[in-house]
Write an enzyme that holds these catalytic residues in place. Structure first.
Site, mmCIF file in Angstrom:
data_model
loop_
_atom_site.group_PDB
_atom_site.id
_atom_site.type_symbol
_atom_site.label_atom_id
_atom_site.label_comp_id
_atom_site.label_asym_id
_atom_site.label_seq_id
_atom_site.Cartn_x
_atom_site.Cartn_y
_atom_site.Cartn_z
ATOM 1 N N HIS A 106 -27.272 -0.088 68.918
ATOM 2 C CA HIS A 106 -26.778 0.643 67.738
ATOM 3 C C HIS A 106 -26.536 2.121 68.019
ATOM 4 O O HIS A 106 -25.500 2.665 67.642
ATOM 5 C CB HIS A 106 -27.757 0.509 66.557
ATOM 6 C CG HIS A 106 -27.919 -0.893 66.083
ATOM 7 N ND1 HIS A 106 -28.867 -1.737 66.597
ATOM 8 C CD2 HIS A 106 -27.239 -1.598 65.137
ATOM 9 C CE1 HIS A 106 -28.777 -2.916 65.997
ATOM 10 N NE2 HIS A 106 -27.802 -2.856 65.113
ATOM 11 N N GLU A 117 -34.721 2.204 68.543
ATOM 12 C CA GLU A 117 -33.935 2.464 69.753
ATOM 13 C C GLU A 117 -34.231 3.853 70.316
ATOM 14 O O GLU A 117 -34.224 4.051 71.523
ATOM 15 C CB GLU A 117 -32.452 2.228 69.436
ATOM 16 C CG GLU A 117 -32.233 0.767 69.035
ATOM 17 C CD GLU A 117 -30.786 0.356 68.807
ATOM 18 O OE1 GLU A 117 -29.888 1.211 68.992
ATOM 19 O OE2 GLU A 117 -30.563 -0.823 68.441
ATOM 20 N N ARG A 151 -32.166 5.687 37.868
ATOM 21 C CA ARG A 151 -30.819 6.003 37.351
ATOM 22 C C ARG A 151 -30.188 4.702 36.843
ATOM 23 O O ARG A 151 -30.298 3.670 37.515
ATOM 24 C CB ARG A 151 -29.908 6.545 38.465
ATOM 25 C CG ARG A 151 -30.230 7.934 38.958
ATOM 26 C CD ARG A 151 -29.154 8.386 39.968
ATOM 27 N NE ARG A 151 -29.348 9.763 40.341
ATOM 28 C CZ ARG A 151 -29.991 10.181 41.434
ATOM 29 N NH1 ARG A 151 -30.502 9.302 42.282
ATOM 30 N NH2 ARG A 151 -30.121 11.462 41.693
ATOM 31 N N ARG A 154 -33.762 15.911 38.449
ATOM 32 C CA ARG A 154 -33.603 14.753 37.589
ATOM 33 C C ARG A 154 -33.902 15.051 36.134
ATOM 34 O O ARG A 154 -33.446 14.347 35.235
ATOM 35 C CB ARG A 154 -34.485 13.610 38.115
ATOM 36 C CG ARG A 154 -34.123 13.172 39.538
ATOM 37 C CD ARG A 154 -32.710 12.613 39.613
ATOM 38 N NE ARG A 154 -32.529 11.545 38.664
ATOM 39 C CZ ARG A 154 -33.014 10.307 38.808
ATOM 40 N NH1 ARG A 154 -33.664 9.987 39.907
ATOM 41 N NH2 ARG A 154 -32.834 9.388 37.873
HETATM 42 N N1 URA Z 1 -30.997 11.531 47.760
HETATM 43 C C1 URA Z 1 -31.648 10.619 47.019
HETATM 44 O O1 URA Z 1 -32.098 9.583 47.521
HETATM 45 N N2 URA Z 1 -31.791 10.866 45.697
HETATM 46 C C2 URA Z 1 -31.295 11.966 45.086
HETATM 47 O O2 URA Z 1 -31.438 12.099 43.875
HETATM 48 C C3 URA Z 1 -30.613 12.900 45.882
HETATM 49 C C4 URA Z 1 -30.477 12.665 47.233
#
Ligand code: URA
Length: 298
Positions: free
Chosen positions: A15, A85, A173, A227
């Site tokens: 990879h 790896e 979310r 958030r």
């Molecule tokens: N990366 C994530 O996983 N979540 C976020 O809210 C922002 C960047």
């Protein structure tokens, strides 16, 4: 697995497309393949090594220290492949240089988060070891990140991160068309109440796999999402975290050199003084610890 079954192509790991000698022992790990060039542009010397799928590797020198940068792609499965790896070609020390969403109200977009541990919401690390095994960052790597952040005067937080396997429903979310299982929203509230600082997608797998294989790993992430307020700035703090990660590698290399000169396995603060204490003396400097208490209100 027999040696002949190892997935190599032309002597290179399948990879990451690298062979022993291509990669330095100290490796920076961004998720985004484009960030490899951005990181290596801050070094004094750069050599392109490989680009295959999400894995782009550059090797070079920063302030006299040989180091590499390999992008890992997004999530636990992808970073676990990179780690497998990279260990095979001789790497032993890793710093994730990523982005994150803060879930605590006092953390601002553009701040940096140094993860002292991670809640294992990923699937990949469970294929390695039981879920009760802790995902915790290496103390030396974490201390070097804190030292570098202090030296550069950037704003940072230290604490526990949640590493999810999904950017949307796995981080509270709503998904497409508002789809959201009840546990998705509840999980965010519970993690916030428990004092977890942030969501990202790779640290838990990194900490577990690196620890199992005898390596060292830490993580620094730039807060691009808050958030609580909904603020989102995709590049905030990224230049700062790159400077901190470069400096942390330089510091770790200095500490490793000192350890080997003094015949020590572990770094401890008084190793930095000319004559470290012997016997039962109390160290003069305390390690930085995470003094954050869980937030009562979520
Ligand atoms: N990366 C994530 O996983 N979540 C976020 O809210 C922002 C960047």
């Amino acid at each position: 697995m027999r040696e002949s079954e190892e997935p190599r192509v032309g002597g290179k790991e399948y990879h990451i497309a690298c062979a022993p000698g291509d990669v330095a022992p100290y490796v920076l790990l961004p998720g985004d393949p484009d960030r490899t060039a951005r990181i290596s542009s801050t070094w004094d010397e750069v050599r392109f090594r490989a680009s295959h799928r999400e894995y782009v590797t550059h090797t070079g020198r920063y302030k006299g220290v040989e180091l590499s940068c390999t992008s890992t792609g997004i999530g636990g499965p992808s970073i676990s492949v990179a780690l497998e790896e990279l260990f095979r070609v001789g790497a032993h020390t890793f710093i994730r240089v990523g982005t994150t969403g803060a879930i605590q109200p006092d953390i601002e977009v553009g701040d940096l988060i140094i993860s002292s541990g991670a809640v294992r919401l990923d699937g990949a690390s469970k294929t390695y070891v039981d879920e009760s095994y802790p995902a915790f960052a290496d103390l030396e790597v974490t201390t070097a990140l804190i030292e570098a952040a202090e030296a550069l005067g950037v704003k940072y937080h230290v604490g526990v991160t949640a590493s999810a396997d999904s950017f949307y429903t796995g981080q509270g979310r709503p998904g497409y068309n508002g789809y959201q299982p009840s546990r998705s929203a509840e999980s965010l509230v519970d993690l916030k109440r428990a004092g977890i600082l942030n969501f990202e997608m790779e640290a838990a797998t990194l900490f577990v796999v690196a620890r199992l294989y005898g390596g060292r790993a830490g993580a620094i992430t730039a807060v691009i999402a808050q958030r609580e307020t909904g603020e989102f700035k995709p590049d905030a703090g990224v230049d700062d975290e790159i400077r901190v990660a470069d400096e942390a590698i330089k510091i770790l290399h200095e500490w490793d050199t000192l350890k080997s000169k003094r015949g020590k396995t572990h770094f401890f603060p008084s190793l930095l003084t000319s004559s470290p204490p012997r016997g039962n003396l109390t160290p003069l400097i305390l390690f930085p610890t995470d003094l954050r208490v869980p937030h009562g209100k979520a």
